[in-house]
Design an enzyme around this catalytic site. Structure first.
Site, PDB file in Angstrom:
ATOM      1  N   HIS A 143       0.827  -1.208   0.000  1.00 51.45           N
ATOM      2  CA  HIS A 143       0.000   0.000   0.000  1.00 51.45           C
ATOM      3  C   HIS A 143       0.861   1.257   0.000  1.00 51.45           C
ATOM      4  O   HIS A 143       2.048   1.238   0.359  1.00 51.45           O
ATOM      5  CB  HIS A 143      -0.928   0.008   1.220  1.00 51.45           C
ATOM      6  CG  HIS A 143      -0.206   0.047   2.535  1.00 51.45           C
ATOM      7  ND1 HIS A 143       0.330   1.203   3.067  1.00 51.45           N
ATOM      8  CD2 HIS A 143       0.073  -0.933   3.429  1.00 51.45           C
ATOM      9  CE1 HIS A 143       0.899   0.950   4.222  1.00 51.45           C
ATOM     10  NE2 HIS A 143       0.764  -0.355   4.468  1.00 51.45           N
ATOM     11  N   GLU A 164      -1.929  -7.205   7.423  1.00 56.57           N
ATOM     12  CA  GLU A 164      -0.563  -7.049   7.901  1.00 56.57           C
ATOM     13  C   GLU A 164      -0.323  -7.943   9.121  1.00 56.57           C
ATOM     14  O   GLU A 164      -1.265  -8.455   9.746  1.00 56.57           O
ATOM     15  CB  GLU A 164      -0.296  -5.578   8.229  1.00 56.57           C
ATOM     16  CG  GLU A 164       1.124  -5.247   8.664  1.00 56.57           C
ATOM     17  CD  GLU A 164       2.202  -5.643   7.660  1.00 56.57           C
ATOM     18  OE1 GLU A 164       2.249  -6.831   7.291  1.00 56.57           O
ATOM     19  OE2 GLU A 164       3.025  -4.771   7.290  1.00 56.57           O
TER      20      GLU A 164
END
Length: 324
Positions: free
Chosen positions: A75, A149
């Site tokens: 990202h 994550e």
């Protein structure tokens, strides 16, 4: 010339990131890199008693019937990236304006890639990055929770200096011995490696030839590492910059076994791979750049490497001149 590498295990407690592979020769992967960079770090290896064998060597990936390309993107910059706050799998940070711009740059870098599917972490910072890169394609983005994550439990939300102050030795272990790091009764990096293997099973089973995966720094590291056979002790050796692009090609084997794997790009960013002194936002004093051959007629016809011995076409000649 295509660069072919096989990797061997570290021979001492000190090791450089030399792209070492721990699998037997029957599963040896082949690699080529283009306009990519990753920090070359000298790291002191911790004692391995605490590591189970499945963390030190990747399990074979499931067989595939046709070649498949997987493009991994981290990202863009998030609000907590900018603040220096530990994000983990929390979902409170969003893309900054800079992060949205980085995502749009990645969209332009990948504009000629004909993706069949897009898997994305459901966390907002990755979800938004995926939406920007995916653009107006008809196919829906596939949310995959296991692409979130790394779970960092009590560390999440803390500024890094707060982590040092509150957790002392535990934070130190997270920095120097991440594979054996324990918090709240969990081994975050070991759990991450297991999740990455599960993700590969789902991605490779999907009926597609070219897949975009938008996720995070740590989980993308784990995806690359588990694909090429590196254990959890290599965490932080394959850092991913904001919107850095890594590409893996999976080539089916005639005997139906685990596919051959080509790491085609690693942490590719728009800038020159030899410019600057950072990798994944971290200062680095050493850097390795491996260069793949330019485009060939075989590349154009098949879309995947190792399709035969072909001379470079005109695009390949131009790429060679303008590499840096």
């Amino acid at each position: 010339m295509v660069l072919l590498l096989t990797l061997t295990p570290p021979s001492s407690s000190f090791s450089y990131l030399c792209l070492r592979h721990r699998n037997p020769p029957s599963y040896a992967a082949r690699y080529g890199f283009a306009r990519c960079s990753s920090s070359v770090q000298e790291i002191q290896k911790p004692p391995v008693e605490g590591l189970s064998s499945d963390l030190r060597a990747s399990e074979p990936l499931p067989p595939i019937r046709a070649p498949k390309r997987v493009v991994l993107v981290r990202h863009g910059q998030s609000t907590w990236n900018a603040e220096g706050r530990i994000q983990g799998s929390s979902n409170f940070s969003v893309l900054t304006k800079k992060g949205e711009s980085q995502a749009d740059t990645s969209r332009q870098m990948l504009i000629d890639d004909k993706f069949d599917a897009c898997f994305a972490s459901p966390l907002e910072r990755s979800k938004r990055t995926a939406e920007i890169i995916w653009g107006g394609r008809d196919e829906s983005i596939i949310p995959e929770y296991e692409l979130r994550e790394i779970d960092l439990y009590s560390f999440q939300g803390l500024l890094k200096n707060e982590g040092k102050e509150r957790y002392g030795s535990a934070y130190r272990q997270w920095q120097v011995d991440a594979a054996n790091f324990v918090i709240d009764g969990h081994y975050p990096v070991r759990e991450l490696w297991e999740r990455a293997r599960n993700c590969w099973t789902k991605i490779l089973a999907h009926d597609s030839r070219s897949v975009l995966v938008v996720a995070h720094n740590a989980v993308n590291q784990a995806l690359v590492a588990t694909a090429i056979g590196l254990g959890a002790e290599y965490f932080r050796c394959l850092l991913q910059s904001n919107c850095g692009v890594s590409v893996l090609d999976f080539i089916p084997r005639p005997d139906g076994g685990s596919p051959d794997i080509c790491l085609n790009r690693l942490n590719q960013t728009p800038g020159s791979p030899v410019a600057g002194g950072k990798s994944g936002g971290r200062d680095t004093s050493k850097r390795i750049v491996l260069v793949c051959n330019g485009s060939t007629q075989g590349n154009m016809e098949n879309g995947f490497p190792f399709a035969g011995d072909h001379p470079m076409n005109m695009l390949g000649v131009i790429q060679s001149y303008f590499l840096i």
